[in-house]
Each structure stands twice: as C-alpha cells, then as structure tokens.
Motif scaffolding. Structure first.
Motif, short mmCIF file in Angstrom:
data_model
loop_
_atom_site.label_atom_id
_atom_site.label_comp_id
_atom_site.label_asym_id
_atom_site.label_seq_id
_atom_site.Cartn_x
_atom_site.Cartn_y
_atom_site.Cartn_z
N TRP A 9 44.19 85.61 52.13
CA TRP A 9 44.23 87.12 52.09
C TRP A 9 43.01 87.77 51.19
CZ3 TRP A 9 43.50 88.93 46.98
CH2 TRP A 9 43.77 88.27 46.01
N GLN A 20 32.68 89.60 40.49
CA GLN A 20 33.35 90.29 39.36
C GLN A 20 32.82 90.29 37.95
OE1 GLN A 20 35.88 92.59 39.97
NE2 GLN A 20 35.24 92.10 42.16
N ASN A 22 34.11 90.90 35.15
CA ASN A 22 35.23 90.40 34.31
C ASN A 22 35.11 88.91 34.35
OD1 ASN A 22 37.76 89.25 33.58
ND2 ASN A 22 38.40 91.00 33.09
N THR A 25 38.48 86.96 35.96
CA THR A 25 38.56 87.34 37.34
C THR A 25 37.54 86.62 38.33
OG1 THR A 25 39.23 89.80 36.51
CG2 THR A 25 38.81 89.41 38.78
N GLU B 321 39.17 97.31 33.72
CA GLU B 321 38.70 96.13 34.39
C GLU B 321 38.18 95.18 33.26
OE1 GLU B 321 34.74 95.40 37.42
OE2 GLU B 321 34.46 96.45 35.23
N LYS B 322 37.76 95.44 32.17
CA LYS B 322 37.59 94.46 31.03
C LYS B 322 39.05 93.70 30.60
CE LYS B 322 35.14 94.46 26.70
NZ LYS B 322 34.91 95.25 25.38
N MET B 323 40.08 94.36 30.84
CA MET B 323 41.04 93.79 30.18
C MET B 323 41.87 93.15 31.39
SD MET B 323 42.77 96.86 27.72
CE MET B 323 44.21 96.16 27.45
N GLY B 324 41.34 93.03 32.52
CA GLY B 324 41.71 92.15 33.51
C GLY B 324 42.75 92.70 34.47
N CYS B 327 40.04 95.33 39.39
CA CYS B 327 38.77 94.59 39.84
C CYS B 327 37.78 95.53 40.56
CB CYS B 327 39.09 93.38 40.63
SG CYS B 327 39.71 93.49 42.15
N ARG B 328 36.68 95.34 40.98
CA ARG B 328 35.74 96.28 41.62
C ARG B 328 35.49 95.85 42.78
NH1 ARG B 328 30.67 97.17 38.24
NH2 ARG B 328 31.92 97.49 36.54
N TYR B 338 40.24 98.45 42.41
CA TYR B 338 41.39 98.10 42.87
C TYR B 338 42.22 97.44 41.85
CZ TYR B 338 39.68 98.22 47.70
OH TYR B 338 39.02 98.89 49.07
N PRO B 339 43.59 97.32 42.13
CA PRO B 339 44.40 96.38 41.07
C PRO B 339 43.78 94.97 41.33
CG PRO B 339 45.70 97.62 42.54
CD PRO B 339 44.51 97.87 43.23
N ASN B 340 43.81 94.31 40.21
CA ASN B 340 43.37 93.07 40.15
C ASN B 340 44.16 91.83 40.84
OD1 ASN B 340 41.78 90.54 39.68
ND2 ASN B 340 41.82 90.93 37.56
N LEU B 341 43.96 91.75 42.12
CA LEU B 341 45.03 90.86 42.86
C LEU B 341 44.67 89.37 42.77
CD1 LEU B 341 45.50 92.89 46.16
CD2 LEU B 341 46.79 92.77 44.12
N PHE B 342 43.36 89.22 42.23
CA PHE B 342 42.94 88.01 41.99
C PHE B 342 43.86 87.22 40.74
CE2 PHE B 342 39.23 87.94 44.34
CZ PHE B 342 38.50 89.21 44.27
N MET B 343 44.22 88.09 39.99
CA MET B 343 45.18 87.53 38.80
C MET B 343 46.54 87.52 39.08
SD MET B 343 42.86 86.69 36.87
CE MET B 343 42.42 86.76 35.26
N GLN B 345 48.12 87.60 42.47
CA GLN B 345 48.41 87.13 43.61
C GLN B 345 47.99 85.55 43.63
OE1 GLN B 345 48.43 90.32 46.36
NE2 GLN B 345 48.24 88.78 48.27
#
Lengths: 198, 346
Positions: A9, A20, A22, A25, B321-324, B327-328, B338-343, B345
């Motif tokens: 995905w 990223q 962060n 992240t 973004e800093k707070m997770g 994301c960019r 964007y919403p941080n899907l890395f975290m 999903q």
C-alpha cells in the motif's frame, strides 16, 4: 515480471517518496522501503544492481503516481539494508551493490541443514556416481561431506530448496559465514570451488 | 521671572528694581516701572556662571562671565566696561531657582538650533532671522519640535483619560439619572478610546508585577479577536491590536514580550499567543480531522478552510507532523500533508 509482483500500500502513498522528518515516522517508512526492496529483488531474481539502475527502476520510481524517491533518500535506504546485512557494496564508489533478500548467515544455516538431511537420506551412492567423494555422516554431524558450488545451486537434489538458483556471490558469502562458524570450509575442486561440511 | 539688580563689576553701575527674564536665547532685564527700559544679553555670550551665596547684608548673586563683545554688537547701556562679567543680585528670592534654569539653558544650548524670530546677533555669526535647516542641526531641531508636540499630546491625552474616568464614575454613581442611551453612548466612547484604566508603569511600576497585570489586561483585550482568528495570532498582530486599543498608554515591544513570557514558542521562532482554552492536543486533533476529510492539504488550503493566516496554518500542520499525526509529501507539486498512515496502517 512486474505483473505478478504485488506492490505494498505504501507504494501508492505519495508521502512514501518523501523522506519523513519525524524520526518515528521515518523508521516505519524506511522499514517499509527495505522490505519492498528485498521482496522486489527476490521476485525479479535480482541479486545485484547499480544505483543508476535503481533510480530508474519502477522500484523507486512510481510513474503512475508521478513520484520518485530522490537519490539521497535511495542512499539512505541502501545504507539501512547494509546495516541489516542484506546489502554489500561491490565497489569503493558505492555505485553497485549486492542485494540478498536473506542474509548470508541465514542461507548458510539452510544449506547446512539441507546438507545434514541429505546425508541422512544416504544419497552418497548417487553422488558417488557423479564422481564425487562422499562419506556417510551420522545424525550428529556431516563428517566431511563435500559438494561443488554448482551442485548446491543447480543440482537436482537442491530443487525445491530455497537456495536453488541462488547466485554464486550470495552462495559464497553464505558459505563464508559457515566457515566463520567452523561448520564448513571452502575448497578448490577441480576447475571450480566446493565446500566441505564438518 | 524674579526681581534682581543688574550690576557691572566694581564700578557699581547698578540697574535695580527690575525683572529678569530667561528665554532659550537671551537673558533679559526689564525695569519694573518703566517697561520701555529693557536690555538683553544673548546666552551665547556667556562663558560660565557662578553662584554667590547670600550673607549678612549681602544678597544672593549670580555672576555671569561673558565673552568679549562682538564687533557688530548693538549699542547697550554703556560704551565699554573694564569688567568681563555682570552680577545678578537677588534682593528677595529666586536665586537658586534662576541659577538652576540658567544652567539648564547653558547646557542645552537651544539657541543653536531653534530659529530666532527677532534680529539678534549671536557669537556663532548666523544671519539674524535665518533658519538653519541643513544637516544634523536641522534634523535635531525637527526631533526637538516633534518631542515637544508629543509631550503636549501626552499631557492632553492624560487629561482626556482622567476626564473619561471621572465621567465613567459619575455614570456609575448616577445609574438611575442618566438615560440608557447616554450610558451606551458613553460606554462606546470609552471603548473606542480603549481601556478606561490603562495599566501604566506609574500604577504598577516595572518588573513582573507590571507584566503580570499587563498580561491579564492582554488576555481581556485579545479574547474576542483570537476567537475570530481561529485561536491563534502572531505577536506582531497582537502588538498592533493592543496598542490600537490602548490608544494612549502605548505598549513597548519589550513590555509586550515580557507579558507574554508564559506563551509557547513554535520551533520556527514564530511566537504566538494561544487562548487558554486551546490545548495542543485539541488543535492537532482538529487539524488531523480536517486533513483526513480532504485526503491531503497544503498549508494554503488548510489556512483557507480554517480561517487562519497561512503562516500559522503551516505552524499547526508542522506541529501535527511533529507529534506524529501527519506526514508530508514534498514534490514539485508543492508540500502536502497527509494523515500519518505509516503509523496507523500495518
């Protein structure tokens, strides 16, 4: 080739192609990249690549999304893989690399296990007919069974094994790992090389 | 003006029973009885002055030592004198005060900058009546004029504030007697002027006490404007707003900053005041919700949606973004969040 490959995905998520800022992240992002690189190379049976190839490969360049991972970020992903033991630079300039979807130690373990299973099934007769010297080994060890590198990767007996078809460069590193553990020794056999399991 | 005698040295040529006047340019003596009899010395002629205390049978004096008279000097009471000084004798009182004032004028030397309306020769040799408008001197003079005007305005303004206060108090007392219409009108008049009781350094002095009071006042002024602006304003916006509201007792930037010491500073250095009711989590959560609804947003798009300045919209997105939470995506198309899907999903 690419058709059977299922992209994760993240590959369709634009932020995947921006490193990223962060830290947490980024960790997730890089882990996803490493996993993608390894599964991509595994499926495409690509054991080595140059950085130039990588930049243009669909792996780092999603044409449909119009996003590509910048070369500096590619370098960071490759460095991550190197740290994990899945990548080795083939030259000083870091322009080409060996990519191993399994680490050499892991391959070594598999090959060694196969070796002991093989000897348990007593295929020594068959191997003798191939012109090799093989000694029966007990469960506890292999007792100096010897195989050519070719046999390990392309022999009939290794068909169905994961390491069947493994590229020589990776195989050598796997055997070197075993050598480190004193479980095997790389030897010269006729024109080529082989391995002696202990 | 004080009573004195104008004498010239040991010749004891006296002029007595007169009035001494001090201007920015001259020392003037005028006969009390005969106002036509009048003489003056330009302050520029004075080298230095000294006090002579009063004694038994002696009155307090000021001795004024003078430069030699310039050749084009207008005729005075005498052709010449062997002395280079004059003595001002204060028969009654006023010597101390006059000495102080004269010293001040000697220090300030205002005759050098301020235009002279009468024809008067000064040692500097400038043309009588001509105004020197060139160079530093011109600028200094303009500043001096401005300062005087500001001083005048400030003192007038203070009166106005006092007046409004007293009227406000009267209104309070006579609540029944004054019509509602008048009350409303007056209240709006006070509002347009700003605060009825501005916190001034005089009331609270300087230091933390002052800044605390100031901060309280700021919170009051800023409540409504902050709500209009989505709960966030930059410090420069606050500075303008607050000083417009205060009208008279203007706030220095330092005072504003000190009063805002308890405020958050964003990483980029943009200092903002936040409404107490706006907690970080709330802001960020709402930002995430907004971004999620739209899939992705740039700072400009977000600013427009929420009704905030672009600069502060960006700060909020960066914080999220800093707070997770975000994301960019940074590409040639611009910077999107964007919403941080890395975290979220797997």
């Amino acid at each position: 080739m690419a058709m059977s490959f299922e992209w994760p995905w993240q590959y369709r998520f634009p932020p995947f192609f921006t490193l990223q800022p962060n830290v947490d992240t980024r960790q997730k992002q890089l882990a996803a990249w490493c996993s993608l690189v390894l599964s991509f190379c595994r499926l495409h049976k690509q054991s080595s690549m140059t950085v130039m190839e990588a930049q243009e490969s669909p792996l780092f360049n999603n044409v449909k999304l119009q996003r590509k991972l910048p070369v500096e970020s590619i370098q960071i992903v490759l460095e991550e893989l190197r740290k994990k033991g899945n990548l080795e630079w083939l030259d000083k300039n870091k322009s080409s690399f060996l990519i191993m979807w399994r680490r050499p130690e892991e391959w070594g373990k598999l090959i060694y296990q196969w070796g002991s299973r093989l000897s348990e099934r007593s295929f020594c007769g068959y191997l003798k007919s191939c012109g090799l010297v093989v000694r029966r080994v007990s469960r506890s060890g292999q007792n100096n069974s010897v195989f050519t590198l070719y046999e390990l990767t392309s022999g009939e007996d290794t068909e169905g094994e994961e390491f069947h078809g493994l590229d020589e460069a990776t195989l050598l590193r796997a055997l070197q790992a075993l050598q480190q553990e004193h479980k095997a020794e790389i030897i010269t056999l006729g024109d080529g090389r082989g391995v002696k399991f202990f | 003006t004080r009573k004195k005698i104008w004498t010239t040295g040991s010749d004891n040529i006296k002029f007595d029973a007169g009035t001494l006047l001090l201007s920015t340019h001259r020392l003037i003596w005028r006969d009390q009885k005969n106002h036509e009899c009048c003489m003056a010395i330009p302050l520029a002629q004075i080298v230095f002055i000294e006090e002579q205390a009063a004694g038994i049978g002696k009155s307090a004096k000021i001795v004024v030592h003078l430069h030699p008279a310039p050749p084009n000097k207008e005729p005075g009471p005498f052709q010449n004198s062997k002395n280079s000084y004059i003595k001002l004798s204060f028969k009654e009182h006023g010597q101390i005060e006059f000495y102080r004032r004269l010293s001040e004028e000697m220090t300030q030397r205002r005759w050098e900058n301020i235009p002279v309306s009468q024809s008067l020769q000064t040692n500097r040799g400038s043309q009588p009546g001509r105004v020197r408008a060139v160079g530093i001197v011109g600028i200094e003079r303009k500043l001096e004029e401005k300062r005087k005007e500001t001083d005048k305005n400030i003192s007038e303004a203070k009166e106005m504030v006092e007046l409004s206060k007293s009227i406000a108090n009267k209104i309070k007392e006579k609540q029944g007697d004054i019509t509602e219409d008048e009350t409303i009108r007056f209240k709006s008049y006070l509002l347009s002027m700003g605060i009825a009781n501005p916190v001034t350094r005089e009331t609270y002095g300087s230091g933390t006490q002052y800044h605390m009071q100031l901060a309280k006042q700021l919170a009051g002024i800023l409540q409504a404007p902050l709500e209009e602006r989505g709960g966030i304003m930059s410090l420069t916006e606050v500075y303008c707003l607050v000083n417009r509201a205060r009208g008279m007792e203007l706030l220095s930037p330092e005072d504003l900053v000190n009063a805002c010491k308890m405020l958050r500073v964003f990483d980029s250095g943009v200092m903002v005041i936040e409404l107490q009711s706006h907690k970080e989590e709330e802001m960020v959560a709402s930002a995430l919700e907004t971004v999620s609804e739209k899939g992705s947003l740039t700072s400009e798009e977000f600013a427009k949606l929420v009704g905030m300045s672009v600069l502060l919209a960006k700060e909020r997105l960066l914080l999220a973004e800093k707070m997770g939470h975000l994301c960019r995506d940074d590409s040639v198309e611009g910077l999107r969040f964007y919403p941080n899907l890395f975290m979220t999903q797997s």
